[in-house]
Write a protein that holds these residues in place. Structure first.
Motif, PDB file in Angstrom:
ATOM      1  N   CYS A  63      -0.401   6.848  -2.348  1.00  0.00           N
ATOM      2  CA  CYS A  63       0.626   6.787  -1.299  1.00  0.00           C
ATOM      3  C   CYS A  63       0.604   8.058  -0.444  1.00  0.00           C
ATOM      4  O   CYS A  63       0.739   8.000   0.790  1.00  0.00           O
ATOM      5  N   ARG A 116       5.005  -0.083   6.530  1.00  0.00           N
ATOM      6  CA  ARG A 116       5.732  -1.037   5.671  1.00  0.00           C
ATOM      7  C   ARG A 116       5.059  -1.114   4.293  1.00  0.00           C
ATOM      8  O   ARG A 116       5.717  -1.152   3.262  1.00  0.00           O
ATOM      9  N   TRP A 117       3.745  -1.144   4.305  1.00  0.00           N
ATOM     10  CA  TRP A 117       2.989  -1.174   3.037  1.00  0.00           C
ATOM     11  C   TRP A 117       3.250   0.092   2.226  1.00  0.00           C
ATOM     12  O   TRP A 117       3.487   0.038   1.018  1.00  0.00           O
ATOM     13  N   GLN A 131       5.902   2.005   2.383  1.00  0.00           N
ATOM     14  CA  GLN A 131       7.291   1.969   1.899  1.00  0.00           C
ATOM     15  C   GLN A 131       7.400   1.094   0.638  1.00  0.00           C
ATOM     16  O   GLN A 131       8.028   1.481  -0.347  1.00  0.00           O
ATOM     17  N   TRP A 132       6.763  -0.089   0.683  1.00  0.00           N
ATOM     18  CA  TRP A 132       6.793  -0.966  -0.491  1.00  0.00           C
ATOM     19  C   TRP A 132       6.102  -0.293  -1.671  1.00  0.00           C
ATOM     20  O   TRP A 132       6.590  -0.325  -2.801  1.00  0.00           O
ATOM     21  N   GLY A 157       8.227   2.323  -3.307  1.00  0.00           N
ATOM     22  CA  GLY A 157       9.274   1.663  -4.107  1.00  0.00           C
ATOM     23  C   GLY A 157       8.735   1.151  -5.434  1.00  0.00           C
ATOM     24  O   GLY A 157       9.365   1.296  -6.490  1.00  0.00           O
ATOM     25  N   TYR A 158       7.530   0.566  -5.389  1.00  0.00           N
ATOM     26  CA  TYR A 158       6.906   0.057  -6.614  1.00  0.00           C
ATOM     27  C   TYR A 158       6.580   1.200  -7.565  1.00  0.00           C
ATOM     28  O   TYR A 158       6.857   1.116  -8.770  1.00  0.00           O
TER      29      TYR A 158
END
Length: 200
Positions: A126, A150-151, A153-154, A157-158
């Motif tokens: 990331c 967006r990728w 951010q996801w 979160g993961y």
């Protein structure tokens, strides 16, 4: 007949020594037998010219008492051995439970360390992706950058959801080990009791 002494029964039988004999003197001879059981002690007395069975009655009763003493001692030895075996089994069970619980905790630790390593690798990814987005800002189509953000951010979160260190780790809950989990640590003892050995 059975003669009972101190809770032990001893079978005493009386019979003619020569029941087939037609000689009245021989057919009158008697034999007293005391069942041998677990002892190698004397167990047969006969009428003889030198001593009748009536005269040997004290010896026979003394033999029964001596067997009762031996049997009482044997029973005490067996009870003591059983108690000692129970103590050794309980000590082995305590050690086995401790080791089985340690194995449970080690498994949780390995799982957490695995998730932490995965989270660390993904977090590094990331960070690299974020740097790359910064490098390409203004050099590529805005929709591609928006998709990459967006990728990212996801992905962050993961990573946060799988990283065990996002919250303070506490002592895991353990459960009572199963008999099968105890067996490898019992060194031949059965997890089911001191009277049994593993596999028997």
């Amino acid at each position: 007949m059975d003669v009972a002494v101190a809770g032990f029964a001893y079978t005493v039988s009386v019979r003619q020594e020569f029941s087939e004999s037609t000689d009245p003197e021989r057919s009158a001879r008697l034999v007293v037998e005391l069942a041998h059981g677990l002892t190698g002690r004397p167990g047969r007395w006969r009428d003889r010219k030198s001593r009748t069975l009536e005269e040997a009655l004290g010896v026979i009763l003394g033999e029964i008492e001596a067997r009762a003493v031996e049997d009482a001692r044997r029973r005490q030895d067996e009870q003591r051995a059983r108690a000692e075996r129970e103590v050794r089994w309980q000590a082995a069970m305590d050690v086995a439970k401790e080791r089985a619980v340690r194995s449970q905790l080690a498994e949780v630790l390995r799982e957490e360390a695995g998730r932490w390593q995965e989270a660390a690798v993904l977090s590094a990814y990331c960070t690299a992706l974020e740097r790359r987005i910064g490098e390409l800002d203004g050099a590529v189509d805005e929709s591609a950058l928006d998709s990459a953000r967006r990728w990212l951010q996801w992905a962050r979160g993961y990573v946060g959801s799988i990283d065990p260190l996002t919250r303070l780790a506490g002592m895991p809950h353990t459960r009572e080990p199963t008999p099968e989990e105890l067996k490898p640590y019992l060194r031949g003892w059965s997890p089911y009791g001191s009277e049994r050995r593993d596999g028997r």
